[in-house]
Design a protein around this motif. Structure first.
Motif, PDB file in Angstrom:
ATOM      1  N   PRO A  33      14.519 -23.982  97.946  1.00 18.47           N
ATOM      2  CA  PRO A  33      14.065 -22.696  97.428  1.00 18.47           C
ATOM      3  C   PRO A  33      15.239 -21.855  96.946  1.00 18.47           C
ATOM      4  N   TRP A  34      14.947 -20.859  96.140  1.00 20.70           N
ATOM      5  CA  TRP A  34      15.995 -20.130  95.416  1.00 20.70           C
ATOM      6  C   TRP A  34      16.966 -19.421  96.336  1.00 20.70           C
ATOM      7  N   ARG A  35      16.521 -19.026  97.545  1.00 21.37           N
ATOM      8  CA  ARG A  35      17.448 -18.390  98.477  1.00 21.37           C
ATOM      9  C   ARG A  35      18.113 -19.391  99.406  1.00 21.37           C
ATOM     10  N   GLY A  36      17.738 -20.648  99.293  1.00 26.55           N
ATOM     11  CA  GLY A  36      18.369 -21.672 100.112  1.00 26.55           C
ATOM     12  C   GLY A  36      17.828 -21.774 101.521  1.00 26.55           C
ATOM     13  N   THR A  51       6.352 -18.259  87.798  1.00 24.40           N
ATOM     14  CA  THR A  51       5.381 -18.749  86.820  1.00 24.40           C
ATOM     15  C   THR A  51       3.994 -18.160  87.066  1.00 24.40           C
ATOM     16  N   ILE A  52       3.170 -18.238  86.036  1.00 27.62           N
ATOM     17  CA  ILE A  52       1.810 -17.697  86.122  1.00 27.62           C
ATOM     18  C   ILE A  52       1.029 -18.358  87.255  1.00 27.62           C
ATOM     19  N   GLY A  53       1.115 -19.681  87.361  1.00 22.99           N
ATOM     20  CA  GLY A  53       0.382 -20.370  88.423  1.00 22.99           C
ATOM     21  C   GLY A  53       0.842 -19.956  89.804  1.00 22.99           C
ATOM     22  N   GLY A  54       2.148 -19.835  89.987  1.00 21.55           N
ATOM     23  CA  GLY A  54       2.668 -19.410  91.277  1.00 21.55           C
ATOM     24  C   GLY A  54       2.291 -17.979  91.601  1.00 21.55           C
ATOM     25  N   LEU A  55       2.307 -17.116  90.606  1.00 16.36           N
ATOM     26  CA  LEU A  55       1.946 -15.720  90.818  1.00 16.36           C
ATOM     27  C   LEU A  55       0.471 -15.580  91.208  1.00 16.36           C
ATOM     28  N   ILE A  56      -0.378 -16.406  90.601  1.00 16.69           N
ATOM     29  CA  ILE A  56      -1.794 -16.396  90.983  1.00 16.69           C
ATOM     30  C   ILE A  56      -1.971 -16.971  92.376  1.00 16.69           C
ATOM     31  N   SER A  57      -1.294 -18.074  92.638  1.00 20.97           N
ATOM     32  CA  SER A  57      -1.447 -18.751  93.931  1.00 20.97           C
ATOM     33  C   SER A  57      -1.003 -17.886  95.097  1.00 20.97           C
ATOM     34  N   THR A  58      -0.037 -17.002  94.856  1.00 13.99           N
ATOM     35  CA  THR A  58       0.436 -16.117  95.919  1.00 13.99           C
ATOM     36  C   THR A  58      -0.143 -14.717  95.809  1.00 13.99           C
ATOM     37  N   ASN A  59      -0.984 -14.489  94.800  1.00 20.74           N
ATOM     38  CA  ASN A  59      -1.554 -13.157  94.554  1.00 20.74           C
ATOM     39  C   ASN A  59      -0.440 -12.124  94.525  1.00 20.74           C
ATOM     40  N   ALA A  60       0.493 -12.295  93.597  1.00 20.74           N
ATOM     41  CA  ALA A  60       1.685 -11.454  93.534  1.00 20.74           C
ATOM     42  C   ALA A  60       1.339  -9.991  93.297  1.00 20.74           C
ATOM     43  N   GLY A  61       2.256  -9.131  93.717  1.00 22.55           N
ATOM     44  CA  GLY A  61       2.060  -7.691  93.569  1.00 22.55           C
ATOM     45  C   GLY A  61       2.952  -7.099  92.506  1.00 22.55           C
ATOM     46  N   GLY A  62       4.163  -6.704  92.886  1.00 26.20           N
ATOM     47  CA  GLY A  62       5.081  -6.100  91.935  1.00 26.20           C
ATOM     48  C   GLY A  62       5.017  -4.593  91.945  1.00 26.20           C
ATOM     49  N   ALA A  96       0.078 -36.652  99.840  1.00 23.15           N
ATOM     50  CA  ALA A  96       0.076 -35.192  99.834  1.00 23.15           C
ATOM     51  C   ALA A  96       0.991 -34.666  98.728  1.00 23.15           C
ATOM     52  N   LEU A  97       0.617 -33.509  98.172  1.00 17.10           N
ATOM     53  CA  LEU A  97       1.403 -32.916  97.090  1.00 17.10           C
ATOM     54  C   LEU A  97       1.617 -31.434  97.334  1.00 17.10           C
ATOM     55  N   VAL A  98       2.729 -30.941  96.808  1.00 14.75           N
ATOM     56  CA  VAL A  98       3.047 -29.513  96.848  1.00 14.75           C
ATOM     57  C   VAL A  98       3.141 -29.003  95.411  1.00 14.75           C
ATOM     58  N   PRO A  99       2.214 -28.151  94.967  1.00 15.92           N
ATOM     59  CA  PRO A  99       2.347 -27.552  93.639  1.00 15.92           C
ATOM     60  C   PRO A  99       3.548 -26.607  93.625  1.00 15.92           C
ATOM     61  N   GLN A 100       4.270 -26.584  92.520  1.00 17.40           N
ATOM     62  CA  GLN A 100       5.450 -25.726  92.451  1.00 17.40           C
ATOM     63  C   GLN A 100       5.561 -25.092  91.068  1.00 17.40           C
ATOM     64  N   GLY A 101       5.817 -23.783  91.071  1.00 24.62           N
ATOM     65  CA  GLY A 101       6.045 -23.056  89.832  1.00 24.62           C
ATOM     66  C   GLY A 101       7.526 -22.807  89.637  1.00 24.62           C
ATOM     67  N   GLY A 102       7.942 -21.548  89.815  1.00 21.32           N
ATOM     68  CA  GLY A 102       9.349 -21.202  89.633  1.00 21.32           C
ATOM     69  C   GLY A 102      10.190 -21.366  90.877  1.00 21.32           C
ATOM     70  N   ASN A 103       9.566 -21.750  91.983  1.00 22.55           N
ATOM     71  CA  ASN A 103      10.274 -21.964  93.258  1.00 22.55           C
ATOM     72  C   ASN A 103      10.961 -20.686  93.724  1.00 22.55           C
ATOM     73  N   THR A 104      10.303 -19.541  93.535  1.00 23.15           N
ATOM     74  CA  THR A 104      10.876 -18.264  93.944  1.00 23.15           C
ATOM     75  C   THR A 104      10.199 -17.703  95.200  1.00 23.15           C
ATOM     76  N   GLY A 105       9.400 -18.529  95.889  1.00 22.03           N
ATOM     77  CA  GLY A 105       8.663 -18.046  97.046  1.00 22.03           C
ATOM     78  C   GLY A 105       9.569 -17.656  98.205  1.00 22.03           C
TER      79      GLY A 105
END
Length: 469
Positions: A34-37, A141-152, A68-77
Protein backbone atom coordinates in the motif's frame (compact mmCIF):
# COMPACT_ATOMS: atom_id res chain seq x y z
CA UNK A 1 -9.29 -20.69 -0.53
CA UNK A 2 -6.71 -22.40 -2.69
CA UNK A 3 -3.63 -20.90 -4.28
CA UNK A 4 -3.93 -20.56 -8.05
CA UNK A 5 -3.22 -23.85 -9.79
CA UNK A 6 -1.27 -24.22 -13.01
CA UNK A 7 -4.56 -24.88 -14.81
CA UNK A 8 -6.04 -21.63 -13.47
CA UNK A 9 -2.98 -19.62 -14.42
CA UNK A 10 -2.91 -21.08 -17.93
CA UNK A 11 -6.58 -20.27 -18.48
CA UNK A 12 -6.29 -16.80 -16.93
CA UNK A 13 -3.29 -15.85 -19.07
CA UNK A 14 -5.03 -17.02 -22.21
CA UNK A 15 -8.16 -15.07 -21.33
CA UNK A 16 -6.41 -11.82 -20.39
CA UNK A 17 -3.83 -11.69 -23.18
CA UNK A 18 -0.25 -10.52 -22.96
CA UNK A 19 -1.08 -7.08 -21.54
CA UNK A 20 -3.57 -8.42 -19.03
CA UNK A 21 -1.40 -10.20 -16.50
CA UNK A 22 1.97 -10.19 -14.79
CA UNK A 23 4.09 -12.45 -12.62
CA UNK A 24 7.00 -10.02 -12.55
CA UNK A 25 8.36 -9.91 -9.00
CA UNK A 26 8.62 -6.11 -8.91
CA UNK A 27 5.06 -5.62 -10.14
CA UNK A 28 3.74 -8.18 -7.69
CA UNK A 29 5.55 -6.42 -4.85
CA UNK A 30 4.17 -3.06 -5.94
CA UNK A 31 0.62 -4.43 -6.02
CA UNK A 32 1.07 -5.90 -2.53
CA UNK A 33 2.49 -2.71 -1.00
CA UNK A 34 0.00 0.00 0.00
CA UNK A 35 1.03 3.59 -0.64
CA UNK A 36 2.02 4.26 2.97
CA UNK A 37 3.91 1.00 3.24
CA UNK A 38 1.82 -0.24 6.16
CA UNK A 39 0.51 -3.84 6.26
CA UNK A 40 2.47 -5.06 3.21
CA UNK A 41 1.16 -8.29 1.73
CA UNK A 42 1.97 -10.67 -1.08
CA UNK A 43 0.27 -11.85 -4.23
CA UNK A 44 1.11 -14.69 -6.64
CA UNK A 45 -0.55 -13.20 -9.74
CA UNK A 46 -1.53 -9.78 -11.03
CA UNK A 47 -4.53 -9.71 -13.35
CA UNK A 48 -5.26 -6.54 -15.36
CA UNK A 49 -8.46 -7.00 -17.36
CA UNK A 50 -9.00 -4.55 -20.19
CA UNK A 51 -12.76 -4.97 -20.60
CA UNK A 52 -15.89 -5.91 -18.72
CA UNK A 53 -16.01 -9.20 -20.58
CA UNK A 54 -12.42 -10.06 -19.59
CA UNK A 55 -13.17 -9.17 -15.98
CA UNK A 56 -16.26 -11.38 -16.00
CA UNK A 57 -14.33 -14.25 -17.54
CA UNK A 58 -11.63 -13.91 -14.88
CA UNK A 59 -14.13 -13.98 -12.01
CA UNK A 60 -15.76 -17.09 -13.54
CA UNK A 61 -12.35 -18.76 -13.57
CA UNK A 62 -11.79 -17.77 -9.95
CA UNK A 63 -15.14 -19.30 -9.00
CA UNK A 64 -14.42 -22.46 -10.98
CA UNK A 65 -11.01 -22.96 -9.36
CA UNK A 66 -11.96 -21.45 -5.96
CA UNK A 67 -9.25 -18.82 -6.21
CA UNK A 68 -9.67 -15.75 -4.02
CA UNK A 69 -9.15 -12.28 -5.50
CA UNK A 70 -8.58 -8.76 -4.22
CA UNK A 71 -9.93 -5.95 -6.43
CA UNK A 72 -7.53 -3.01 -6.51
CA UNK A 73 -7.83 0.54 -7.78
CA UNK A 74 -5.21 3.16 -6.93
CA UNK A 75 -3.98 1.28 -3.85
CA UNK A 76 -4.46 4.39 -1.69
CA UNK A 77 -6.53 2.69 1.03
CA UNK A 78 -5.86 3.17 4.74
CA UNK A 79 -7.53 0.15 6.35
CA UNK A 80 -5.81 -2.82 4.68
CA UNK A 81 -8.77 -3.41 2.41
CA UNK A 82 -7.16 -3.50 -1.05
CA UNK A 83 -3.83 -5.12 -0.24
CA UNK A 84 -3.57 -8.82 -1.14
CA UNK A 85 -2.48 -11.27 1.53
CA UNK A 86 -2.04 -14.38 -0.60
CA UNK A 87 -4.94 -13.74 -2.97
CA UNK A 88 -4.49 -12.86 -6.63
CA UNK A 89 -4.74 -9.12 -7.34
CA UNK A 90 -7.19 -7.77 -9.90
CA UNK A 91 -6.02 -4.31 -10.91
CA UNK A 92 -8.65 -2.25 -12.69
CA UNK A 93 -6.26 0.41 -14.01
CA UNK A 94 -6.53 -0.67 -17.66
CA UNK A 95 -10.28 -0.04 -17.56
CA UNK A 96 -10.25 3.76 -17.52
CA UNK A 97 -12.40 4.95 -20.41
CA UNK A 98 -15.01 7.69 -20.23
CA UNK A 99 -17.90 5.92 -21.93
CA UNK A 100 -20.45 8.71 -22.07
CA UNK A 101 -21.15 12.27 -20.93
CA UNK A 102 -24.81 13.29 -21.05
CA UNK A 103 -25.11 17.00 -20.34
CA UNK A 104 -28.89 16.99 -20.68
CA UNK A 105 -29.14 14.27 -18.05
CA UNK A 106 -26.20 15.68 -16.08
CA UNK A 107 -24.53 12.28 -15.93
CA UNK A 108 -21.16 10.70 -16.69
CA UNK A 109 -20.44 7.03 -17.34
CA UNK A 110 -16.84 6.08 -16.64
CA UNK A 111 -14.90 2.88 -16.05
CA UNK A 112 -13.76 1.81 -12.61
CA UNK A 113 -10.02 2.10 -13.19
CA UNK A 114 -10.10 5.78 -14.14
CA UNK A 115 -8.55 8.08 -11.55
CA UNK A 116 -10.83 10.65 -9.98
CA UNK A 117 -9.10 13.48 -11.85
CA UNK A 118 -10.29 11.96 -15.13
CA UNK A 119 -13.92 12.19 -14.01
CA UNK A 120 -13.36 15.77 -12.88
CA UNK A 121 -11.71 16.64 -16.22
CA UNK A 122 -14.47 15.01 -18.28
CA UNK A 123 -17.05 17.00 -16.36
CA UNK A 124 -15.05 20.22 -16.78
CA UNK A 125 -14.75 19.66 -20.52
CA UNK A 126 -18.55 19.37 -20.70
CA UNK A 127 -18.96 22.56 -18.63
CA UNK A 128 -20.16 20.55 -15.67
CA UNK A 129 -18.89 19.68 -12.20
CA UNK A 130 -18.15 16.34 -10.61
CA UNK A 131 -17.79 17.49 -7.01
CA UNK A 132 -15.90 14.72 -5.22
CA UNK A 133 -12.51 16.09 -4.16
CA UNK A 134 -9.82 14.60 -1.92
CA UNK A 135 -6.08 14.57 -1.49
CA UNK A 136 -5.39 11.37 -3.44
CA UNK A 137 -7.57 12.26 -6.44
CA UNK A 138 -4.71 11.82 -8.88
CA UNK A 139 -4.25 8.19 -7.82
CA UNK A 140 -7.54 7.00 -6.31
CA UNK A 141 -9.82 5.33 -8.87
CA UNK A 142 -13.56 5.54 -9.40
CA UNK A 143 -14.07 1.88 -8.50
CA UNK A 144 -12.07 2.19 -5.31
CA UNK A 145 -13.84 5.38 -4.31
CA UNK A 146 -17.22 3.68 -4.76
CA UNK A 147 -16.10 0.53 -2.98
CA UNK A 148 -15.00 2.54 0.05
CA UNK A 149 -17.81 5.11 -0.19
CA UNK A 150 -15.24 7.91 -0.16
CA UNK A 151 -15.97 11.28 1.41
CA UNK A 152 -13.60 14.17 0.82
CA UNK A 153 -13.98 17.88 1.38
CA UNK A 154 -17.35 18.57 -0.31
CA UNK A 155 -19.59 16.12 1.59
CA UNK A 156 -21.35 18.98 3.37
CA UNK A 157 -23.00 20.03 0.10
CA UNK A 158 -22.85 17.04 -2.24
CA UNK A 159 -22.72 14.01 0.05
CA UNK A 160 -20.53 10.91 0.07
CA UNK A 161 -19.60 8.93 -3.05
CA UNK A 162 -22.71 6.81 -2.58
CA UNK A 163 -24.82 9.95 -3.05
CA UNK A 164 -23.16 10.66 -6.39
CA UNK A 165 -23.95 7.29 -8.02
CA UNK A 166 -26.80 6.83 -10.49
CA UNK A 167 -25.88 3.33 -11.67
CA UNK A 168 -23.20 0.64 -11.61
CA UNK A 169 -21.85 -2.18 -13.73
CA UNK A 170 -20.66 -5.01 -11.50
CA UNK A 171 -19.23 -8.48 -11.98
CA UNK A 172 -20.97 -10.71 -9.45
CA UNK A 173 -19.00 -13.48 -7.68
CA UNK A 174 -20.48 -15.99 -10.12
CA UNK A 175 -18.94 -14.09 -13.03
CA UNK A 176 -22.32 -12.80 -14.21
CA UNK A 177 -22.41 -9.18 -15.37
CA UNK A 178 -24.99 -6.95 -13.68
CA UNK A 179 -25.57 -4.01 -16.01
CA UNK A 180 -27.12 -1.39 -13.77
CA UNK A 181 -25.70 1.64 -15.58
CA UNK A 182 -28.95 3.57 -15.41
CA UNK A 183 -28.90 7.34 -15.50
CA UNK A 184 -32.27 7.53 -13.78
CA UNK A 185 -32.83 9.55 -10.63
CA UNK A 186 -36.19 7.91 -9.99
CA UNK A 187 -36.35 4.14 -10.32
CA UNK A 188 -38.39 2.32 -7.68
CA UNK A 189 -38.19 -1.23 -9.04
CA UNK A 190 -37.15 -3.17 -5.96
CA UNK A 191 -33.92 -3.27 -4.00
CA UNK A 192 -31.53 -0.47 -4.93
CA UNK A 193 -28.59 -2.74 -5.67
CA UNK A 194 -26.07 -0.01 -6.45
CA UNK A 195 -26.05 1.07 -2.82
CA UNK A 196 -25.29 -2.49 -1.76
CA UNK A 197 -21.98 -2.44 -3.62
CA UNK A 198 -21.05 1.10 -2.59
CA UNK A 199 -19.04 0.77 0.60
CA UNK A 200 -18.73 -3.03 0.31
CA UNK A 201 -14.99 -2.78 -0.42
CA UNK A 202 -15.10 -5.39 -3.18
CA UNK A 203 -16.51 -8.12 -0.94
CA UNK A 204 -19.73 -8.54 -2.96
CA UNK A 205 -18.61 -7.97 -6.53
CA UNK A 206 -16.13 -6.32 -8.87
CA UNK A 207 -17.21 -2.83 -9.98
CA UNK A 208 -16.25 -2.21 -13.62
CA UNK A 209 -18.06 1.05 -14.44
CA UNK A 210 -20.35 3.68 -12.95
CA UNK A 211 -22.82 6.32 -14.02
CA UNK A 212 -22.28 9.38 -11.85
CA UNK A 213 -24.14 12.60 -11.18
CA UNK A 214 -22.89 15.84 -12.67
CA UNK A 215 -23.76 19.33 -11.47
CA UNK A 216 -23.71 22.85 -12.90
CA UNK A 217 -20.35 24.56 -12.57
CA UNK A 218 -20.12 26.97 -9.67
CA UNK A 219 -18.06 29.95 -8.61
CA UNK A 220 -16.38 29.78 -5.22
CA UNK A 221 -15.42 32.11 -2.42
CA UNK A 222 -12.83 30.80 0.04
CA UNK A 223 -12.10 32.04 3.53
CA UNK A 224 -9.43 31.42 6.18
CA UNK A 225 -10.69 32.06 9.71
CA UNK A 226 -8.93 32.08 13.08
CA UNK A 227 -10.95 30.94 16.08
CA UNK A 228 -10.23 30.68 19.79
CA UNK A 229 -12.14 27.46 20.53
CA UNK A 230 -13.68 24.41 18.89
CA UNK A 231 -17.03 25.53 20.26
CA UNK A 232 -16.68 28.78 18.32
CA UNK A 233 -15.84 26.76 15.20
CA UNK A 234 -19.10 24.80 15.46
CA UNK A 235 -21.08 27.99 16.11
CA UNK A 236 -19.35 29.59 13.14
CA UNK A 237 -20.54 26.74 10.91
CA UNK A 238 -24.13 27.37 11.96
CA UNK A 239 -23.75 31.10 11.34
CA UNK A 240 -22.28 30.64 7.86
CA UNK A 241 -25.04 28.22 6.95
CA UNK A 242 -27.63 30.73 8.18
CA UNK A 243 -26.23 33.12 5.58
CA UNK A 244 -25.36 30.73 2.77
CA UNK A 245 -27.62 27.72 3.33
CA UNK A 246 -26.58 24.60 1.43
CA UNK A 247 -24.14 26.56 -0.71
CA UNK A 248 -21.52 25.95 2.00
CA UNK A 249 -19.40 23.39 0.18
CA UNK A 250 -16.50 22.85 2.58
CA UNK A 251 -15.88 23.63 6.23
CA UNK A 252 -12.55 22.27 7.45
CA UNK A 253 -11.07 22.59 10.93
CA UNK A 254 -7.28 22.85 11.27
CA UNK A 255 -5.36 23.12 14.56
CA UNK A 256 -2.47 25.55 14.79
CA UNK A 257 -0.14 22.69 15.79
CA UNK A 258 -0.89 20.95 12.47
CA UNK A 259 0.28 24.05 10.60
CA UNK A 260 3.51 23.99 12.61
CA UNK A 261 4.05 20.34 11.66
CA UNK A 262 3.40 21.02 8.00
CA UNK A 263 5.79 23.96 7.94
CA UNK A 264 8.48 21.81 9.55
CA UNK A 265 8.04 18.81 7.25
CA UNK A 266 6.66 20.01 3.91
CA UNK A 267 8.53 22.54 1.74
CA UNK A 268 6.81 25.66 0.42
CA UNK A 269 4.07 25.83 3.02
CA UNK A 270 3.18 29.10 4.71
CA UNK A 271 0.77 30.05 7.47
CA UNK A 272 -1.70 32.49 5.82
CA UNK A 273 -2.24 34.39 9.11
CA UNK A 274 0.05 33.50 12.04
CA UNK A 275 -1.73 33.64 15.39
CA UNK A 276 -1.36 32.26 18.88
CA UNK A 277 -4.97 31.08 18.87
CA UNK A 278 -5.49 27.30 18.52
CA UNK A 279 -7.91 26.83 15.61
CA UNK A 280 -8.24 27.68 11.93
CA UNK A 281 -11.21 27.14 9.64
CA UNK A 282 -11.08 26.77 5.86
CA UNK A 283 -14.53 27.57 4.53
CA UNK A 284 -15.77 27.56 0.96
CA UNK A 285 -19.08 28.79 -0.44
CA UNK A 286 -20.16 27.90 -4.00
CA UNK A 287 -22.77 29.82 -5.99
CA UNK A 288 -23.60 30.56 -9.61
CA UNK A 289 -21.72 33.88 -9.56
CA UNK A 290 -18.40 34.71 -7.92
CA UNK A 291 -19.53 38.13 -6.70
CA UNK A 292 -22.58 36.57 -5.06
CA UNK A 293 -20.51 33.89 -3.31
CA UNK A 294 -17.94 36.40 -2.16
CA UNK A 295 -20.52 38.86 -0.84
CA UNK A 296 -22.36 36.12 1.05
CA UNK A 297 -19.16 34.84 2.65
CA UNK A 298 -18.04 38.37 3.56
CA UNK A 299 -21.36 39.09 5.25
CA UNK A 300 -21.24 35.85 7.20
CA UNK A 301 -17.66 36.23 8.36
CA UNK A 302 -18.21 39.91 9.15
CA UNK A 303 -20.99 38.91 11.53
CA UNK A 304 -18.69 36.23 12.97
CA UNK A 305 -16.17 38.94 13.85
CA UNK A 306 -18.90 41.06 15.46
CA UNK A 307 -20.11 38.10 17.53
CA UNK A 308 -16.50 37.22 18.48
CA UNK A 309 -16.73 33.78 16.89
CA UNK A 310 -13.77 34.72 14.71
CA UNK A 311 -10.64 36.62 15.66
CA UNK A 312 -9.36 37.23 12.14
CA UNK A 313 -10.62 36.52 8.63
CA UNK A 314 -8.95 36.41 5.22
CA UNK A 315 -11.07 36.00 2.10
CA UNK A 316 -9.06 34.81 -0.89
CA UNK A 317 -8.64 37.53 -3.51
CA UNK A 318 -8.02 35.05 -6.32
CA UNK A 319 -7.72 31.35 -7.09
CA UNK A 320 -4.00 31.30 -6.35
CA UNK A 321 -4.60 32.54 -2.81
CA UNK A 322 -7.45 30.07 -2.34
CA UNK A 323 -5.14 27.29 -3.55
CA UNK A 324 -2.55 28.37 -0.97
CA UNK A 325 -5.15 27.93 1.78
CA UNK A 326 -6.01 24.46 0.49
CA UNK A 327 -2.32 23.59 0.19
CA UNK A 328 -2.01 23.86 3.97
CA UNK A 329 -5.03 21.63 4.53
CA UNK A 330 -4.08 19.01 1.95
CA UNK A 331 -0.47 18.66 3.08
CA UNK A 332 -1.29 17.82 6.69
CA UNK A 333 -1.30 14.07 5.89
CA UNK A 334 2.17 14.48 4.37
CA UNK A 335 3.65 15.74 7.61
CA UNK A 336 6.07 13.07 8.75
CA UNK A 337 5.43 13.61 12.42
CA UNK A 338 1.66 13.78 12.14
CA UNK A 339 1.28 10.70 9.97
CA UNK A 340 4.65 8.99 9.88
CA UNK A 341 4.99 8.27 13.59
CA UNK A 342 1.47 8.95 14.84
CA UNK A 343 -1.44 6.80 16.01
CA UNK A 344 -4.15 7.77 13.54
CA UNK A 345 -7.93 7.47 13.58
CA UNK A 346 -10.82 8.25 11.24
CA UNK A 347 -13.88 8.96 13.38
CA UNK A 348 -17.09 10.91 13.19
CA UNK A 349 -19.40 12.36 15.82
CA UNK A 350 -22.43 14.63 15.57
CA UNK A 351 -21.22 18.15 14.75
CA UNK A 352 -22.68 19.50 17.99
CA UNK A 353 -20.59 17.01 20.00
CA UNK A 354 -17.22 17.93 18.47
CA UNK A 355 -16.05 20.42 21.14
CA UNK A 356 -16.79 18.13 24.08
CA UNK A 357 -15.42 15.08 22.25
CA UNK A 358 -12.13 16.89 21.64
CA UNK A 359 -11.79 18.02 25.26
CA UNK A 360 -12.72 14.71 26.86
CA UNK A 361 -10.69 12.52 24.49
CA UNK A 362 -7.49 14.56 24.83
CA UNK A 363 -7.81 14.50 28.62
CA UNK A 364 -8.27 10.72 28.63
CA UNK A 365 -5.28 10.16 26.35
CA UNK A 366 -3.07 12.34 28.53
CA UNK A 367 -3.88 10.10 31.49
CA UNK A 368 -2.18 7.30 29.54
CA UNK A 369 0.49 9.25 27.64
CA UNK A 370 0.95 12.72 29.11
CA UNK A 371 3.39 13.84 26.40
CA UNK A 372 1.21 12.87 23.43
CA UNK A 373 0.53 15.77 21.11
CA UNK A 374 -2.99 15.69 19.70
CA UNK A 375 -3.72 16.77 16.15
CA UNK A 376 -7.38 16.64 15.14
CA UNK A 377 -8.36 18.09 11.78
CA UNK A 378 -10.81 17.49 8.99
CA UNK A 379 -14.37 17.82 7.84
CA UNK A 380 -16.07 19.47 10.80
CA UNK A 381 -19.00 20.32 8.55
CA UNK A 382 -20.01 16.64 8.44
CA UNK A 383 -18.57 15.63 11.83
CA UNK A 384 -15.60 13.67 10.44
CA UNK A 385 -12.31 14.21 12.28
CA UNK A 386 -8.92 12.72 11.51
CA UNK A 387 -7.62 12.29 15.03
CA UNK A 388 -3.93 11.66 15.64
CA UNK A 389 -1.85 11.18 18.76
CA UNK A 390 1.64 12.30 17.71
CA UNK A 391 5.07 11.84 19.19
CA UNK A 392 6.40 14.95 20.96
CA UNK A 393 8.93 16.77 18.84
CA UNK A 394 11.70 16.72 21.44
CA UNK A 395 11.93 12.98 22.23
CA UNK A 396 14.82 10.79 21.16
CA UNK A 397 12.92 7.50 21.23
CA UNK A 398 9.27 6.79 20.35
CA UNK A 399 7.11 6.89 23.46
CA UNK A 400 3.63 6.20 22.06
CA UNK A 401 4.10 2.75 20.54
CA UNK A 402 3.60 1.03 23.90
CA UNK A 403 0.29 2.86 24.30
CA UNK A 404 -1.07 2.51 20.76
CA UNK A 405 -3.79 0.01 21.60
CA UNK A 406 -4.96 1.92 24.64
CA UNK A 407 -5.00 5.26 22.79
CA UNK A 408 -7.06 3.76 19.97
CA UNK A 409 -9.44 2.24 22.51
CA UNK A 410 -9.92 5.66 24.12
CA UNK A 411 -10.55 7.44 20.82
CA UNK A 412 -12.99 4.82 19.61
CA UNK A 413 -14.79 4.53 22.95
CA UNK A 414 -15.29 8.28 23.11
CA UNK A 415 -16.50 8.42 19.49
CA UNK A 416 -19.11 5.77 20.25
CA UNK A 417 -20.03 7.42 23.56
CA UNK A 418 -20.88 10.61 21.70
CA UNK A 419 -23.02 8.74 19.17
CA UNK A 420 -20.36 8.53 16.49
CA UNK A 421 -18.53 6.02 14.31
CA UNK A 422 -14.99 4.63 14.34
CA UNK A 423 -14.96 4.46 10.53
CA UNK A 424 -16.12 7.70 8.95
CA UNK A 425 -14.73 7.69 5.39
CA UNK A 426 -11.74 5.36 5.13
CA UNK A 427 -13.68 2.09 5.26
CA UNK A 428 -13.31 -1.08 7.33
CA UNK A 429 -10.93 -3.41 5.49
CA UNK A 430 -9.13 -5.87 7.72
CA UNK A 431 -7.98 -3.21 10.17
CA UNK A 432 -11.36 -2.44 11.76
CA UNK A 433 -13.32 -5.57 10.87
CA UNK A 434 -13.18 -7.36 14.23
CA UNK A 435 -13.55 -4.26 16.36
CA UNK A 436 -16.64 -3.19 14.47
CA UNK A 437 -18.14 -6.66 14.81
CA UNK A 438 -17.91 -6.20 18.57
CA UNK A 439 -19.56 -2.79 18.77
CA UNK A 440 -22.13 -2.61 15.98
CA UNK A 441 -25.56 -4.13 16.69
CA UNK A 442 -25.50 -7.91 16.42
CA UNK A 443 -28.38 -7.87 13.96
CA UNK A 444 -26.38 -5.60 11.64
CA UNK A 445 -23.35 -7.90 11.63
CA UNK A 446 -25.49 -10.99 11.07
CA UNK A 447 -27.33 -9.30 8.19
CA UNK A 448 -24.03 -8.34 6.57
CA UNK A 449 -22.80 -11.92 6.90
CA UNK A 450 -26.02 -13.22 5.37
CA UNK A 451 -25.65 -10.89 2.37
CA UNK A 452 -22.01 -11.84 1.91
CA UNK A 453 -22.77 -15.55 2.07
CA UNK A 454 -25.74 -15.27 -0.29
CA UNK A 455 -23.87 -13.36 -2.99
CA UNK A 456 -20.45 -14.94 -2.53
CA UNK A 457 -21.00 -18.48 -1.24
CA UNK A 458 -17.46 -19.52 -2.21
CA UNK A 459 -15.94 -16.58 -0.36
CA UNK A 460 -13.68 -15.56 -3.24
CA UNK A 461 -14.38 -11.80 -3.29
CA UNK A 462 -11.88 -9.90 -1.10
CA UNK A 463 -12.18 -12.43 1.73
CA UNK A 464 -11.60 -11.35 5.30
CA UNK A 465 -12.48 -7.72 4.70
CA UNK A 466 -15.39 -5.75 6.21
CA UNK A 467 -17.10 -8.74 7.86
CA UNK A 468 -15.89 -12.22 8.80
CA UNK A 469 -17.96 -15.22 7.75
Amino acid sequence: MTRPSDDFLTDAKALLGDKGWSEDADKLKEAATPWRGTWPGETPFLAMPGSTEDAAGLVKLCAKHKVALVPQGGNTGLVDGGTPHGEITVSMRRMKQVRNVDTRNNSLTIEAGAPLVDAQAAAEEANRLFPLSLGSEGQATIGGLISTNAGGVAVLRYGMMRDLILGLEVILPSGEIWDGLSGLRKNNTGYDLKHLFAGAEGTLGLITAATLKLFPKVAKATGWVICKSASDVVDLLALVRDHAGDTVTSFEIIPARAIEMVQADVPDTRDPAPSGLPWRVLVEVSMSREDQARETLMEALGEAIEKELADNVIIAENQAQADSFWHIRETIPLSKRAFGTAINHDISVPVSAIPEFLDVTEAEIHKVAAQAEIVAFGHVGDGNLHYSACEPVDVDQPILSNHAGEITRIVHEQAMKFGGSISAEHGVGRLKRDELAGIRPKAATETMRAIKTALDPLGIMNPGRVVSV
